[in-house]
Design a protein around this motif. Sequence first.
Motif, PDB file in Angstrom:
ATOM      1  N   TYR A 205       2.355   3.766  -2.991  1.00  0.00           N
ATOM      2  CA  TYR A 205       2.599   2.389  -2.575  1.00  0.00           C
ATOM      3  C   TYR A 205       3.232   1.548  -3.678  1.00  0.00           C
ATOM      4  CZ  TYR A 205      -1.697   1.374  -5.194  1.00  0.00           C
ATOM      5  OH  TYR A 205      -2.652   1.258  -6.183  1.00  0.00           O
ATOM      6  N   ASN A 208       5.355  -1.469  -2.785  1.00  0.00           N
ATOM      7  CA  ASN A 208       4.731  -2.514  -1.962  1.00  0.00           C
ATOM      8  C   ASN A 208       4.039  -3.506  -2.891  1.00  0.00           C
ATOM      9  OD1 ASN A 208       2.857  -3.989  -0.331  1.00  0.00           O
ATOM     10  ND2 ASN A 208       3.000  -2.410   1.244  1.00  0.00           N
ATOM     11  N   LEU A 211       0.355  -4.456  -2.127  1.00  0.00           N
ATOM     12  CA  LEU A 211      -0.637  -3.437  -2.442  1.00  0.00           C
ATOM     13  C   LEU A 211      -0.791  -3.261  -3.949  1.00  0.00           C
ATOM     14  CD1 LEU A 211       0.072  -0.696   0.264  1.00  0.00           C
ATOM     15  CD2 LEU A 211      -1.896  -2.239   0.118  1.00  0.00           C
ATOM     16  N   GLU A 214      -2.927  -5.959  -5.163  1.00  0.00           N
ATOM     17  CA  GLU A 214      -4.317  -5.743  -4.749  1.00  0.00           C
ATOM     18  C   GLU A 214      -5.023  -4.715  -5.620  1.00  0.00           C
ATOM     19  OE1 GLU A 214      -6.789  -3.961  -0.863  1.00  0.00           O
ATOM     20  OE2 GLU A 214      -4.645  -4.452  -0.684  1.00  0.00           O
ATOM     21  N   HIS A 215      -4.329  -3.625  -5.944  1.00  0.00           N
ATOM     22  CA  HIS A 215      -5.001  -2.507  -6.608  1.00  0.00           C
ATOM     23  C   HIS A 215      -4.669  -2.361  -8.092  1.00  0.00           C
ATOM     24  CE1 HIS A 215      -6.566  -1.055  -2.806  1.00  0.00           C
ATOM     25  NE2 HIS A 215      -5.351  -1.127  -2.279  1.00  0.00           N
ATOM     26  N   GLY A 232       3.646   2.542   0.823  1.00  0.00           N
ATOM     27  CA  GLY A 232       2.236   2.717   1.149  1.00  0.00           C
ATOM     28  C   GLY A 232       1.978   3.100   2.586  1.00  0.00           C
TER      29      GLY A 232
END
Length: 467
Positions: A205, A208, A211, A214-215, A232
């Motif tokens: 991902y 993206n 994402l 987020e991670h 992703g």
Amino acid sequence: MSRILTDDLPFDLTVPVAIVGGGAAGLCAALAAREAGADLVVFERDALPQGSTALSAGLIPAAGTAAQRAAGIADGVAAFAADIQAKAHGAADPVVMRAVTEGAGPAVDWLSERHGLAFTVVADFSYPGHSARRMHGLASRSGAELIDRLRAAAEAAGVDIVTGAHVTALVATPAGRVRGLVVSRPDGSEERIGCDALVLACNGYGGNRALVAEHIPALKDALYFGHPGNQGDAVIWGRALGAELRQMSGHQGHGSVAHPHGILVTWAVIMEGGFQIDAAGGRFWNEASGYSEAALAVLGRPGGIAFDIFDDRIAGIARQFEDFRRAEAAGAVLQAESSDELANRLSIPRQVIRATLESVADLKRRRATDGFGRDWAGVPDLAPPYRAVKVTGALFHTQGGLAVDGSARVLRPGGEALPNLFAAGGAAVGVSGPEASGYLSGNGLLTAVVLGRIAGGEAARLASAQP
């Protein structure tokens, strides 16, 4: 947008095995499925299969191969697994690690002997964290050559590769069995393809931004050096089907991307005795830790840039890599006949460059460990003419993904396998653990090639058992 459909509409065509993605993972899956007797189709969104593989150095780590034996290199699966686990700080997924370390040697030999990919070992320098020289590559040491040869092997084996085929949806039952997929074509048309087994080989991902934020929030604004198609899809589909996601913060960074040229500069320039300085002219970390950690180290300096400093001897070693030759041709590699000329070319005070060069030379003479923890014992000194490359840090690819078992079957949180879904490469959890520092050189292609081969064979077997 990736989505799951639960309708019962008819399919335009049904195939036993469908593979999403035509990179190393997808093509190795296709070769294995074809070898197992399955009819299959590879769906590739681009006009030509390339993916992240084409952007890599094309090196596959493996232990106990014919190429290693030919080079007189003693190595084994246990040592390989220990190196992966040590680099991952004990956090590598044990099931995946066992599958890929045991399967890597046979996979490299399989590609070489059955499909004509003439792998040799990089035998003139060691990659950080590897206790043996086990990086296998083709003649140009480039991912572009690797993907071209894999594509040619797949075509020779009779594999159908449909390009310009963007898989935008999966069709599944409420219980999580994949019935098929929806393919969008460049002209806007759509096709519905049914399948008995599905292999997700569409990488991670990294492309993206949402994402990544987020991670891997520390790299949300970093240069992304992977394929833009890595959006992703696999983890989005898998999560919607009830699959478990593991170690989603794991990733490979790189702190040696020529700036502004955007060309990868091999870490051999560092490991053979070079080092990094920031714009002020001083060293700032232990470069021997690894190139993945280097991304954050370099991005943390003023302007997010640094300079790789090495010499003519090291440049000679680096030229075995096509990317380095490209960097030289693009003018990214500067040459200086003296420390003063080097300082001038980098716009750094002469006395600062002299002091840094002298400090490193002294550490090498004393075979000492510096304040950053880098051990300089046995590392050759630099000698003019010097070389330098202005570099930045980047995110290359993600290492977290769908939980899989040793057969590359995608798992639910409780350990139950989804009925007919497989994952390989960046779509599946890797063996680097949850941190950038856990990435051992070659981990990306390791899981692509080995899990791809496993997934293709297992998908073929499952499909053949269907009524």
